[in-house]
Design a protein around this motif. Structure first.
Motif, PDB file in Angstrom:
ATOM      1  N   GLU A 194     -35.167 -54.960  88.761  1.00  0.00           N
ATOM      2  CA  GLU A 194     -36.341 -55.324  89.550  1.00  0.00           C
ATOM      3  C   GLU A 194     -37.114 -54.088  89.974  1.00  0.00           C
ATOM      4  O   GLU A 194     -38.351 -54.096  90.004  1.00  0.00           O
ATOM      5  CB  GLU A 194     -35.896 -56.132  90.783  1.00  0.00           C
ATOM      6  N   GLU A 195     -36.403 -53.010  90.285  1.00  0.00           N
ATOM      7  CA  GLU A 195     -37.063 -51.776  90.699  1.00  0.00           C
ATOM      8  C   GLU A 195     -37.884 -51.201  89.552  1.00  0.00           C
ATOM      9  O   GLU A 195     -38.993 -50.697  89.754  1.00  0.00           O
ATOM     10  CB  GLU A 195     -36.010 -50.747  91.155  1.00  0.00           C
ATOM     11  N   GLY A 196     -37.338 -51.284  88.342  1.00  0.00           N
ATOM     12  CA  GLY A 196     -38.064 -50.784  87.187  1.00  0.00           C
ATOM     13  C   GLY A 196     -39.324 -51.594  86.911  1.00  0.00           C
ATOM     14  O   GLY A 196     -40.390 -51.039  86.601  1.00  0.00           O
ATOM     15  N   ILE A 197     -39.225 -52.924  87.029  1.00  0.00           N
ATOM     16  CA  ILE A 197     -40.387 -53.797  86.818  1.00  0.00           C
ATOM     17  C   ILE A 197     -41.441 -53.546  87.896  1.00  0.00           C
ATOM     18  O   ILE A 197     -42.643 -53.586  87.634  1.00  0.00           O
ATOM     19  CB  ILE A 197     -39.960 -55.277  86.824  1.00  0.00           C
ATOM     20  N   LYS A 198     -40.981 -53.232  89.106  1.00  0.00           N
ATOM     21  CA  LYS A 198     -41.920 -52.942  90.202  1.00  0.00           C
ATOM     22  C   LYS A 198     -42.754 -51.715  89.868  1.00  0.00           C
ATOM     23  O   LYS A 198     -43.970 -51.687  90.095  1.00  0.00           O
ATOM     24  CB  LYS A 198     -41.141 -52.734  91.501  1.00  0.00           C
ATOM     25  N   SER A 199     -42.108 -50.675  89.320  1.00  0.00           N
ATOM     26  CA  SER A 199     -42.844 -49.459  88.968  1.00  0.00           C
ATOM     27  C   SER A 199     -43.826 -49.735  87.829  1.00  0.00           C
ATOM     28  O   SER A 199     -44.940 -49.201  87.812  1.00  0.00           O
ATOM     29  CB  SER A 199     -41.872 -48.346  88.570  1.00  0.00           C
ATOM     30  N   LEU A 200     -43.435 -50.595  86.885  1.00  0.00           N
ATOM     31  CA  LEU A 200     -44.329 -50.974  85.790  1.00  0.00           C
ATOM     32  C   LEU A 200     -45.522 -51.759  86.326  1.00  0.00           C
ATOM     33  O   LEU A 200     -46.670 -51.525  85.917  1.00  0.00           O
ATOM     34  CB  LEU A 200     -43.565 -51.816  84.763  1.00  0.00           C
ATOM     35  N   ASP A 201     -45.275 -52.661  87.270  1.00  0.00           N
ATOM     36  CA  ASP A 201     -46.343 -53.472  87.852  1.00  0.00           C
ATOM     37  C   ASP A 201     -47.363 -52.598  88.570  1.00  0.00           C
ATOM     38  O   ASP A 201     -48.573 -52.799  88.461  1.00  0.00           O
ATOM     39  CB  ASP A 201     -45.731 -54.490  88.829  1.00  0.00           C
ATOM     40  N   GLN A 202     -46.862 -51.612  89.284  1.00  0.00           N
ATOM     41  CA  GLN A 202     -47.759 -50.698  89.993  1.00  0.00           C
ATOM     42  C   GLN A 202     -48.581 -49.868  89.015  1.00  0.00           C
ATOM     43  O   GLN A 202     -49.772 -49.624  89.218  1.00  0.00           O
ATOM     44  CB  GLN A 202     -46.936 -49.780  90.909  1.00  0.00           C
ATOM     45  N   PHE A 203     -47.963 -49.456  87.927  1.00  0.00           N
ATOM     46  CA  PHE A 203     -48.664 -48.655  86.931  1.00  0.00           C
ATOM     47  C   PHE A 203     -49.776 -49.462  86.265  1.00  0.00           C
ATOM     48  O   PHE A 203     -50.845 -48.922  85.956  1.00  0.00           O
ATOM     49  CB  PHE A 203     -47.675 -48.170  85.863  1.00  0.00           C
ATOM     50  N   LEU A 204     -49.548 -50.763  86.046  1.00  0.00           N
ATOM     51  CA  LEU A 204     -50.500 -51.604  85.337  1.00  0.00           C
ATOM     52  C   LEU A 204     -51.621 -52.135  86.228  1.00  0.00           C
ATOM     53  O   LEU A 204     -52.467 -52.893  85.764  1.00  0.00           O
ATOM     54  CB  LEU A 204     -49.760 -52.782  84.678  1.00  0.00           C
ATOM     55  N   PRO A 219     -41.827 -60.789  83.531  1.00  0.00           N
ATOM     56  CA  PRO A 219     -41.716 -60.536  84.969  1.00  0.00           C
ATOM     57  C   PRO A 219     -42.152 -61.751  85.784  1.00  0.00           C
ATOM     58  O   PRO A 219     -43.000 -62.541  85.352  1.00  0.00           O
ATOM     59  CB  PRO A 219     -42.658 -59.348  85.192  1.00  0.00           C
ATOM     60  N   GLY A 220     -41.575 -61.909  86.940  1.00  0.00           N
ATOM     61  CA  GLY A 220     -41.894 -63.051  87.797  1.00  0.00           C
ATOM     62  C   GLY A 220     -43.257 -62.932  88.466  1.00  0.00           C
ATOM     63  O   GLY A 220     -43.959 -61.924  88.346  1.00  0.00           O
ATOM     64  N   ASP A 221     -43.616 -63.977  89.227  1.00  0.00           N
ATOM     65  CA  ASP A 221     -44.924 -64.025  89.882  1.00  0.00           C
ATOM     66  C   ASP A 221     -45.117 -62.922  90.916  1.00  0.00           C
ATOM     67  O   ASP A 221     -46.245 -62.604  91.294  1.00  0.00           O
ATOM     68  CB  ASP A 221     -45.106 -65.395  90.563  1.00  0.00           C
ATOM     69  N   SER A 222     -44.027 -62.345  91.385  1.00  0.00           N
ATOM     70  CA  SER A 222     -44.145 -61.269  92.373  1.00  0.00           C
ATOM     71  C   SER A 222     -44.620 -59.966  91.731  1.00  0.00           C
ATOM     72  O   SER A 222     -44.881 -58.990  92.438  1.00  0.00           O
ATOM     73  CB  SER A 222     -42.793 -61.031  93.065  1.00  0.00           C
ATOM     74  N   PHE A 223     -44.734 -59.968  90.414  1.00  0.00           N
ATOM     75  CA  PHE A 223     -45.229 -58.798  89.695  1.00  0.00           C
ATOM     76  C   PHE A 223     -46.384 -59.255  88.797  1.00  0.00           C
ATOM     77  O   PHE A 223     -46.254 -59.319  87.567  1.00  0.00           O
ATOM     78  CB  PHE A 223     -44.120 -58.158  88.847  1.00  0.00           C
TER      79      PHE A 223
END
Length: 247
Positions: free
Chosen positions: A11-21, A47-51
């Protein structure tokens, strides 16, 4: 400049990807590139709706890959000791071919007629692989750590040096030589890998055992450069090897 992502299965990795995008449609530029394909492959599932940014990007890449590979995917699974993961059906049949062919063309500027619109030659894709470094360059620290690990492996595998047992005849200058002094002169010689042992006396000579580490001690050098030169040659006339046995 290469972009670095890590732990995209978490989840932490997906969070960083979401922020980058945020504010972006693709990883690099305004078109689908191999950067997107590599990251897409590293993301286990949508990724889920939170991202929202990552989820939107995932849908865009999935859609474009699906149009390039119209066959029905059955899905495959990849299993590792550290982190087993199930590949999403959309990427199951796409990723291997997409990475090899580059997926440019209609998403970039190249075409390859034998593979259909949008695909470069395999040779071109292979050349481009050398230019892409999405997950970062190897640093000097990484290289040094790798060299240290390799050196440690070689050291661990290196066999222990062999040893030998040697019996020496040590002859004095004459019968008036103090044999006690002669023994002291012999034992005064110290070298890494040399261990003096039992002592015996013959007729006008001294016999002494020694144990040596073969890689560290040369018996000829010991005699010629240590026992028969000053100060030992005050008492020692010559030395002979009586027995030489591997241990």
């Amino acid at each position: 400049m290469a972009v670095t992502f890590s732990d995209l299965h978490t989840e932490e990795g997906i969070k960083s990807l979401d922020q980058f995008l945020s504010g972006k449609t693709y990883i690099s530029g305004d078109l689908l590139t191999k950067d997107d394909i590599k990251v897409y492959a590293a993301v286990v599932e949508k990724p889920g709706d939170s991202f929202p940014n990552a989820a939107k990007w995932y849908d865009v890449v999935s859609s474009q890959l699906a149009s390039s590979f119209p066959g029905k995917a059955q899905g495959v699974r990849f299993s590792t000791v550290a982190a087993p993961a199930e590949a999403a059906p959309a990427k199951a049949l796409c990723f291997g071919a997409a990475m090899k062919l580059g997926l440019r063309g209609r998403y970039g500027n190249e075409r390859h007629d034998t593979m259909g619109p949008g695909f470069p030659s395999a040779a071109t894709a292979d050349e481009d692989d050398d230019d892409l470094d999405l997950f970062g360059d190897e640093t000097e620290e990484d290289k040094k750590a790798a060299e240290e690990r390799e050196a440690a492996k070689k050291s661990a595998k290196k066999k222990e040096s062999g040893k030998s047992s040697v019996l020496l005849d040590v002859k004095p200058w004459d019968d008036e030589t103090d044999m006690k002094k002669l023994e002291e002169a012999v034992r005064s010689v110290e070298m890494p890998g040399l261990l003096w042992g039992a002592l015996g006396y013959g007729i006008k000579k001294l016999q002494i055992m020694m144990t040596i580490v073969d890689d560290l001690v040369s018996v000829d050098t010991l005699i010629e450069e240590r026992l028969t030169v000053e100060p030992c040659n005050e008492y020692i006339q010559s030395c002979d090897i009586v027995a030489f046995n591997k241990i």
